[in-house]
Design a protein around this motif. Structure first.
Motif, PDB file in Angstrom:
ATOM      1  N   MET B   1      69.936  12.443  -0.100  1.00 40.97           N
ATOM      2  CA  MET B   1      70.724  14.298  -0.001  1.00 40.97           C
ATOM      3  C   MET B   1      71.376  14.930   1.327  1.00 40.97           C
ATOM      4  O   MET B   1      71.223  14.878   2.437  1.00 40.97           O
ATOM      5  CB  MET B   1      70.005  15.361  -0.821  1.00 40.97           C
ATOM      6  N   LEU B   2      73.297  14.167   1.478  1.00 39.20           N
ATOM      7  CA  LEU B   2      73.287  15.227   2.730  1.00 39.20           C
ATOM      8  C   LEU B   2      72.635  16.537   3.344  1.00 39.20           C
ATOM      9  O   LEU B   2      73.078  17.265   1.610  1.00 39.20           O
ATOM     10  CB  LEU B   2      74.776  14.308   2.816  1.00 39.20           C
ATOM     11  N   PRO B   3      73.095  17.435   4.243  1.00 34.13           N
ATOM     12  CA  PRO B   3      72.853  18.481   4.604  1.00 34.13           C
ATOM     13  C   PRO B   3      74.636  18.936   4.069  1.00 34.13           C
ATOM     14  O   PRO B   3      75.399  18.824   4.872  1.00 34.13           O
ATOM     15  CB  PRO B   3      72.766  18.638   6.238  1.00 34.13           C
ATOM     16  N   ASP B   4      74.327  20.800   3.576  1.00 28.72           N
ATOM     17  CA  ASP B   4      75.225  21.484   3.800  1.00 28.72           C
ATOM     18  C   ASP B   4      75.827  21.762   5.340  1.00 28.72           C
ATOM     19  O   ASP B   4      74.964  23.137   4.987  1.00 28.72           O
ATOM     20  CB  ASP B   4      75.752  22.130   2.504  1.00 28.72           C
ATOM     21  N   PHE B   5      76.848  21.336   5.931  1.00 27.99           N
ATOM     22  CA  PHE B   5      77.102  21.717   6.631  1.00 27.99           C
ATOM     23  C   PHE B   5      78.777  22.559   7.040  1.00 27.99           C
ATOM     24  O   PHE B   5      78.969  22.755   8.665  1.00 27.99           O
ATOM     25  CB  PHE B   5      76.562  21.888   7.905  1.00 27.99           C
ATOM     26  N   HIS B   6      79.149  21.869   5.654  1.00 28.56           N
ATOM     27  CA  HIS B   6      80.488  22.838   5.992  1.00 28.56           C
ATOM     28  C   HIS B   6      81.222  23.635   6.708  1.00 28.56           C
ATOM     29  O   HIS B   6      80.404  24.924   6.440  1.00 28.56           O
ATOM     30  CB  HIS B   6      81.070  22.428   4.732  1.00 28.56           C
ATOM     31  N   LYS B   7      81.528  24.854   6.725  1.00 29.22           N
ATOM     32  CA  LYS B   7      82.722  25.768   7.655  1.00 29.22           C
ATOM     33  C   LYS B   7      81.557  25.244   8.711  1.00 29.22           C
ATOM     34  O   LYS B   7      80.993  26.974   8.855  1.00 29.22           O
ATOM     35  CB  LYS B   7      82.820  26.174   6.443  1.00 29.22           C
ATOM     36  N   PHE B   8      80.904  24.943   9.274  1.00 27.39           N
ATOM     37  CA  PHE B   8      79.442  25.091  10.503  1.00 27.39           C
ATOM     38  C   PHE B   8      78.820  25.793  10.292  1.00 27.39           C
ATOM     39  O   PHE B   8      78.640  27.351  10.332  1.00 27.39           O
ATOM     40  CB  PHE B   8      81.214  25.487  11.024  1.00 27.39           C
ATOM     41  N   LYS B   9      78.613  26.297   8.867  1.00 24.19           N
ATOM     42  CA  LYS B   9      77.184  27.043   8.121  1.00 24.19           C
ATOM     43  C   LYS B   9      76.360  27.217   8.761  1.00 24.19           C
ATOM     44  O   LYS B   9      75.644  28.202   8.539  1.00 24.19           O
ATOM     45  CB  LYS B   9      77.122  27.482   6.662  1.00 24.19           C
ATOM     46  N   LEU B  10      75.993  26.139   9.332  1.00 23.32           N
ATOM     47  CA  LEU B  10      74.316  25.857   9.606  1.00 23.32           C
ATOM     48  C   LEU B  10      74.535  26.291  11.634  1.00 23.32           C
ATOM     49  O   LEU B  10      75.393  26.092  12.577  1.00 23.32           O
ATOM     50  CB  LEU B  10      74.386  24.765   9.987  1.00 23.32           C
ATOM     51  N   GLU B  11      74.126  27.051  11.818  1.00 22.20           N
ATOM     52  CA  GLU B  11      73.350  27.228  13.732  1.00 22.20           C
ATOM     53  C   GLU B  11      73.732  25.385  14.294  1.00 22.20           C
ATOM     54  O   GLU B  11      74.362  25.770  15.445  1.00 22.20           O
ATOM     55  CB  GLU B  11      72.608  27.630  14.187  1.00 22.20           C
ATOM     56  N   LYS B  12      72.646  25.282  14.073  1.00 17.00           N
ATOM     57  CA  LYS B  12      72.071  23.383  14.622  1.00 17.00           C
ATOM     58  C   LYS B  12      72.461  23.038  13.607  1.00 17.00           C
ATOM     59  O   LYS B  12      71.629  23.045  12.141  1.00 17.00           O
ATOM     60  CB  LYS B  12      70.907  24.035  15.706  1.00 17.00           C
ATOM     61  N   THR B  14      68.529  20.558  12.697  1.00 20.07           N
ATOM     62  CA  THR B  14      67.653  20.038  12.665  1.00 20.07           C
ATOM     63  C   THR B  14      67.591  18.530  12.877  1.00 20.07           C
ATOM     64  O   THR B  14      68.511  17.929  12.599  1.00 20.07           O
ATOM     65  CB  THR B  14      66.645  20.911  11.264  1.00 20.07           C
ATOM     66  N   ASP B  15      66.118  18.368  13.209  1.00 20.49           N
ATOM     67  CA  ASP B  15      65.776  16.978  13.696  1.00 20.49           C
ATOM     68  C   ASP B  15      66.119  16.332  11.745  1.00 20.49           C
ATOM     69  O   ASP B  15      66.485  15.258  11.346  1.00 20.49           O
ATOM     70  CB  ASP B  15      64.241  16.502  13.762  1.00 20.49           C
ATOM     71  N   GLU B  16      65.621  17.012  10.971  1.00 19.21           N
ATOM     72  CA  GLU B  16      65.563  16.762   9.540  1.00 19.21           C
ATOM     73  C   GLU B  16      66.855  16.488   8.391  1.00 19.21           C
ATOM     74  O   GLU B  16      67.002  15.608   8.714  1.00 19.21           O
ATOM     75  CB  GLU B  16      65.424  17.574   8.330  1.00 19.21           C
ATOM     76  N   HIS B  17      67.981  17.297   9.085  1.00 19.23           N
ATOM     77  CA  HIS B  17      69.388  16.350   9.059  1.00 19.23           C
ATOM     78  C   HIS B  17      69.565  15.740   9.929  1.00 19.23           C
ATOM     79  O   HIS B  17      70.895  15.051   9.403  1.00 19.23           O
ATOM     80  CB  HIS B  17      70.488  18.153   9.943  1.00 19.23           C
ATOM     81  N   ILE B  18      69.770  15.233  11.526  1.00 21.98           N
ATOM     82  CA  ILE B  18      70.239  14.156  11.835  1.00 21.98           C
ATOM     83  C   ILE B  18      69.165  12.684  11.011  1.00 21.98           C
ATOM     84  O   ILE B  18      69.873  12.399  10.836  1.00 21.98           O
ATOM     85  CB  ILE B  18      69.575  14.282  13.186  1.00 21.98           C
ATOM     86  N   LYS B  19      68.314  12.956  10.597  1.00 22.53           N
ATOM     87  CA  LYS B  19      67.709  12.092  10.500  1.00 22.53           C
ATOM     88  C   LYS B  19      68.177  11.832   8.747  1.00 22.53           C
ATOM     89  O   LYS B  19      69.254  10.315   8.507  1.00 22.53           O
ATOM     90  CB  LYS B  19      66.104  12.193  10.026  1.00 22.53           C
ATOM     91  N   PHE B 225      74.984  13.166  16.655  1.00 22.18           N
ATOM     92  CA  PHE B 225      75.561  14.291  15.431  1.00 22.18           C
ATOM     93  C   PHE B 225      74.862  15.330  16.119  1.00 22.18           C
ATOM     94  O   PHE B 225      76.066  16.716  15.858  1.00 22.18           O
ATOM     95  CB  PHE B 225      75.107  13.606  14.305  1.00 22.18           C
ATOM     96  N   ALA B 226      74.203  15.770  16.737  1.00 18.77           N
ATOM     97  CA  ALA B 226      73.525  16.782  17.460  1.00 18.77           C
ATOM     98  C   ALA B 226      74.333  17.365  18.543  1.00 18.77           C
ATOM     99  O   ALA B 226      75.406  18.550  18.469  1.00 18.77           O
ATOM    100  CB  ALA B 226      72.285  17.426  17.781  1.00 18.77           C
ATOM    101  N   GLU B 227      74.842  16.559  19.228  1.00 17.23           N
ATOM    102  CA  GLU B 227      75.843  17.118  20.580  1.00 17.23           C
ATOM    103  C   GLU B 227      77.372  16.915  19.804  1.00 17.23           C
ATOM    104  O   GLU B 227      78.003  17.590  19.876  1.00 17.23           O
ATOM    105  CB  GLU B 227      76.021  15.815  20.884  1.00 17.23           C
ATOM    106  N   LEU B 228      77.610  16.049  18.530  1.00  8.65           N
ATOM    107  CA  LEU B 228      78.904  16.049  17.950  1.00  8.65           C
ATOM    108  C   LEU B 228      79.449  17.580  17.377  1.00  8.65           C
ATOM    109  O   LEU B 228      79.994  18.095  17.743  1.00  8.65           O
ATOM    110  CB  LEU B 228      79.386  15.077  17.128  1.00  8.65           C
ATOM    111  N   TYR B 229      78.385  17.978  16.460  1.00  9.63           N
ATOM    112  CA  TYR B 229      78.241  19.335  15.805  1.00  9.63           C
ATOM    113  C   TYR B 229      78.344  20.490  16.684  1.00  9.63           C
ATOM    114  O   TYR B 229      79.120  21.535  16.083  1.00  9.63           O
ATOM    115  CB  TYR B 229      76.790  19.556  15.236  1.00  9.63           C
TER     116      TYR B 229
END
Lengths: 638, 638
Positions: B1-12, B14-19, B225-229
């Protein structure tokens, strides 16, 4: 009497030289103003602002009325061609033609002194007026100089408004990569363009951009002969191409015209004319006299600018292909063969080949290996290359550019149009034309090249039927004057006996590849091979026997062949080109014009944007497989 | 399941998102490789190298399967459209369509998954593949967002090889001038292009150039992914458009493909396919399954991308002109009138007007005064404007560009072709077409616009006969879907009663302006007024009475009118356009296709590059004066 500083033979301009040049500038400004007033149209502001630049460049360059139609000399390109009145005035000061004639017949129908500078005027090296192309032309001239071993200079004068054109950046990078230190650009930096101040219209950090692309940028007072001369003399000495950012005043010395955007492109009124001419020490009667002379037709006809004569190259012996071979491959092999035969041989015309990052696809790699110094890798910068290749072609070399169809003509149509207007001898080889582009899809399908070329008046276009014809056409076009386009697809096809051995290519001749009595198919290029299969189906399945003509020269239809064919039954045309603008459209229009009656006619071709898939499938979807062509023939026959 | 960060809703992230994203990248790389291997063609290197970029952008953007066909959302443009396999793989990860379907039918005839990205695929906002146009499209989307008052983001992904295209520099400057801080470019900086290393092909100081044009340039690890985001989230915060220079490795995670120019554009062999898929944790059977499915036709048909529906604007009441008026002036007045009626009115579609430093000549000044915020002064940067205007037209606004003919179509033919392929609704108004350009001469005579437009499949073209028709057509085109071109000359001509009052423009109808029994002239646009004078000469001097048809829609000839005319005698066509490719060529080809026999036919038009002079003189030299037209008619009549 103007001082002689051609070829920078003077160390410095003395005060006396400058005084004489300043007198010349006054005369030239009066002449330019008179031209615009006599024509009641033109661009006086830029002509006045850049007069010192024009006079200095034409004075310092190794460019004279005597040598200007030759090759081993300096070149001058005026990219902002709308300043023509100023350019003509400066050229007349340097003796290229009679000033009175230019004043009388500027922008008059039938005169060579057109609204934008054109090559018919001695001293003009490139017809411009469509902004952004001049620096690319300069790059082309400089590359040609290098190839013929002439250490000349090339000067390109440009406006500041047009600095925003993307093509200029492409040309800058070509110049730096090719180390063209003899190339000097001059920007007429007056801060004003057609509709207002440059900073309001479109801000652009001109100096930073030239420097980012690797040029030396030098700021100069564009109104000072002394500064201009020194800067021009020293340009390139540090091993980089140099741009002089010449601070000028639009309308300089033109009273009401000074610094006024309004006079970018319109004449002053009669009272202002008189005031300005008097201010410059002249006689307002100048206009009256010019108008009087204008009533007669122009006496100065300019110079002939027909294509350069045939180059001195050995075109070798044709190769024959019996099996499968791609036309692009046959082109590449013939090009490398001719290249090798002539490379750096005494007295032979250099053959320059331009590439935009596509050598493996357009098959110029073998040439690059044989003739490394004549191969110009120019990156993904098609606009600049189209112009550079065109300009080089009239400066002592054979110039060829191999490119995907959509990038070699669709993307650069206007550049190729200017090559036509300039009567250049650009050889453009389009690969991946028609639907035969592999799986790249509709954006890459060049299905309009015939239609595009048909819009111009002097281009020749050859679309070979097989690799044997491709080989022969490649050798022929390298030796033949004028702009010529060779268009080939991507797939491997059969080498045909018809085009092998002693076959000689003749421009404009359709080849009857099969003879029948029940009608005809005319097919463009490699689709003739598909049409032959359709003919076999018609014979085996319907007992119908048709003629098949291979057409390789769609712009010059073989009317004798068509007249003959029209007698025997239906005429169907086949091409993987837009059916509205290709070979079929041309043939049938000519038939109407010549009163050839064709009772049953059909144009098969591309009728919508194509799919992405293998070429057989894409053609089939478009109705261009052998079976579908045969079906269409049956339907037309009725 | 991919993390939902549409519209930049996440601040950062996380390691889990990146995994989870890294797992996604592996699946997507397998999918992209499978596509290319199944199609046996495509560009795996770039697809692998930029996968993290694709996944991050499509994940962070306000762009979903649900909103992607609407207008108020974020836009994503992939300018290097050849990376399509990577783009489709990333989009399938984000749920835009079924991955298996894309793997099976990539680059297959009849599938929407074309070789270069196309709008039929949900999530694709602009069909590309011809390099250099993507940033301009992004500028167009961002301008439309601004006009409709939506604070969205626009992301443009680009290759590094194509950074040399001049059009990109033009787009950069437009973005800075218009303060498009929501526009973010991402350069896939892998240092490799089709035929080798970027530094060998064409050195280009990419960072310095973006900065010189006023952009913020940020260097980013394009594989993180972290740097790009973070970089994407923060882009634009300092008040400038931002470019992310994303360091990537071509072929990343692709073993033999890594850093190898060879795999820019070709599949790996079957053994390497298996190795790479296993390396990525997948099953090499994936290809077998895809090939099995490929035997069936594609089931996914993509989305309809027909023209945007008619805009909600009030087109006002037509103006009538009885005396002399220029068509360009009538256009300008109608445009300003419609602009004023709708400017910032609630619920009305914004009308954007683009200008390239020509307002005084193309008559858009009145609109600028009435609707200052909707007038986009773009400088002399036609390539970028052609694309930006096209892209804006499918993003919630009416988009119109007024330009001299040679710059609005000849110079930007390929950009207008892509507008056609993208089924945009660009309104292009060409002024100064034909020989009617004043004294500017041959480089400025746009005598090929009909021929150019005829090469495309969906453009409409209207060439009005008089100012009254021009007024009505201007109002009509602003309200009508699709790409439409209006082409007008420069001179003042008569306002005609025929086109005044209740006259209603009907696309494709020829207007019989005069009725006679001895033959007909069909004349394009304002030349109909010249033809009427020729008809008077024929009547008074030869007692011959002909019909004169005014043709305003040359791309859709009125065959009923032609059929009727053919019965009454000779048919002569008149136009100040290349006679080989204009209205006459189209009409007579259609006559052949429909079997209409025309015994005596003649196409009068432009047969060589024109002179520089006043329009009457230039036309006369071309045989297009009333007297010479009458003469020609007599000769054809015999």
């Amino acid at each position: 009497m103007l001082p002689d500083f051609h070829k920078f033979k003077l160390e410095k301009l003395t005060d006396e030289h400058i005084k004489s040049l300043e007198e010349s500038a006054k005369r030239a400004r009066i002449a330019a103003l008179t031209m615009v007033s006599a024509a009641k149209s033109g661009h006086p502001g830029g002509a006045f602002g850049a007069m010192e630049m024009f006079l200095t460049v034409y004075g310092a360059a190794d460019l004279t009325p005597e040598n200007c139609s030759g090759v081993k000399r300096d070149y001058v390109v005026v990219s902002h061609g709308h300043t023509s009145a100023g350019v003509y005035a400066a050229l007349s000061e340097w003796g290229f033609f009679d000033r009175e004639e230019a004043m009388a017949h500027f922008r008059q129908c039938g005169s060579v002194f057109q609204g934008h500078v054109e090559r018919e005027v001695p001293g003009i090296d490139w017809g411009t007026g469509n902004l952004g192309q001049g620096l690319s032309a300069g790059v082309g001239f400089a590359l040609a100089q290098k190839a013929v071993g002439h250490k000349g200079r090339v000067f390109v004068l440009m406006g500041d408004g047009g600095q925003t054109k993307g093509q200029i950046a492409e040309a800058r990078r070509m110049a730096v990569k090719e180390n063209l230190t003899g190339l000097t650009a001059l920007v007429d930096f007056n801060g004003i363009q057609l509709s207002g101040r440059r900073d309001d219209i479109m801000p652009c950090n001109i100096k930073a951009l030239w420097e980012a692309d690797g040029w030396e940028a030098v700021e100069v007072n564009g109104g000072s002969f002394a500064e201009l001369y020194d800067a021009l003399k020293n340009a390139g000495n540090n091993g980089k191409p140099t741009v002089l950012l010449c601070k000028t005043v639009m309308g300089k010395d033109g009273l009401i015209m000074e610094n006024t955007p309004e006079y970018h492109g319109k004449p002053v009124n009669p009272e202002d004319y008189a005031k300005i001419v008097e201010h410059l020490g002249g006689n307002p009667d100048t206009l009256t006299k010019a108008l009087e002379r204008r009533k007669n037709p122009p006496s100065f006809k300019g110079r002939e600018i027909n294509y350069p004569s045939a180059p001195n190259i050995d075109t070798g012996k044709p190769f024959d292909y019996a099996g499968k071979m791609d036309n692009r491959g046959a082109f590449g092999k013939a090009l490398a063969d001719v290249g090798k035969l002539n490379y750096k041989k005494d007295g032979k015309t250099p053959i320059l080949v331009f590439d935009c990052d596509l050598a493996p696809s357009v098959m110029t790699g073998a040439f690059r290996n044989e003739c490394p110094e004549y191969y110009i890798q120019s990156g993904i910068q098609e606009h600049s290359v189209a112009t550079a290749s065109g300009a080089a072609s009239i400066a002592g070399v054979v110039s060829l550019w191999a490119e995907f169809g959509v990038f070699g003509i669709d993307e650069v149509y206007n550049q190729q149009r200017l090559n036509d207007i300039n009567r250049a001898a650009n050889k453009t080889v389009l690969t991946h034309v028609g639907l035969d582009v592999g799986e790249d899809g509709k954006t890459h399908q060049c299905i309009d090249y015939v239609g595009l070329m048909r819009n111009m008046f002097d281009w020749k276009l050859v679309v070979p039927v097989d690799p044997n014809q491709t080989d022969r056409v490649t050798r022929w076009l390298l030796k033949t004057p004028g702009n010529i386009c060779l268009a080939v697809g991507r797939s491997k096809i059969d080498g045909m006996k018809y085009y092998s051995g002693d076959y000689k290519f003749e421009y404009g001749k359709a080849d009857r590849l099969r003879t029948g009595k029940d009608g005809s198919i005319f097919a463009l290029g490699y689709t003739a091979q598909i049409a032959l299969k359709a003919a076999e189906i018609l014979e085996s399945e319907h007992n119908i026997n048709i003629s098949v003509y291979g057409v390789s020269c769609p712009l010059q239809p073989d009317m004798e062949a068509l007249r003959e064919a029209a007698k025997s039954g239906p005429v169907v045309t086949v091409e993987d080109h837009n059916a509205n603008t290709g070979m079929g459209a041309i043939m049938f229009l000519e038939a109407v014009r010549e009163g050839i009656e064709i009772k049953k006619a059909k144009t098969l071709g591309v009728t919508h944007y194509g799919m992405s898939g293998n070429s057989d499938a894409v053609r089939d979807e478009m109705g261009l497989s052998p079976a579908k062509i045969a079906d269409s023939f049956m339907k037309v026959r009725g």
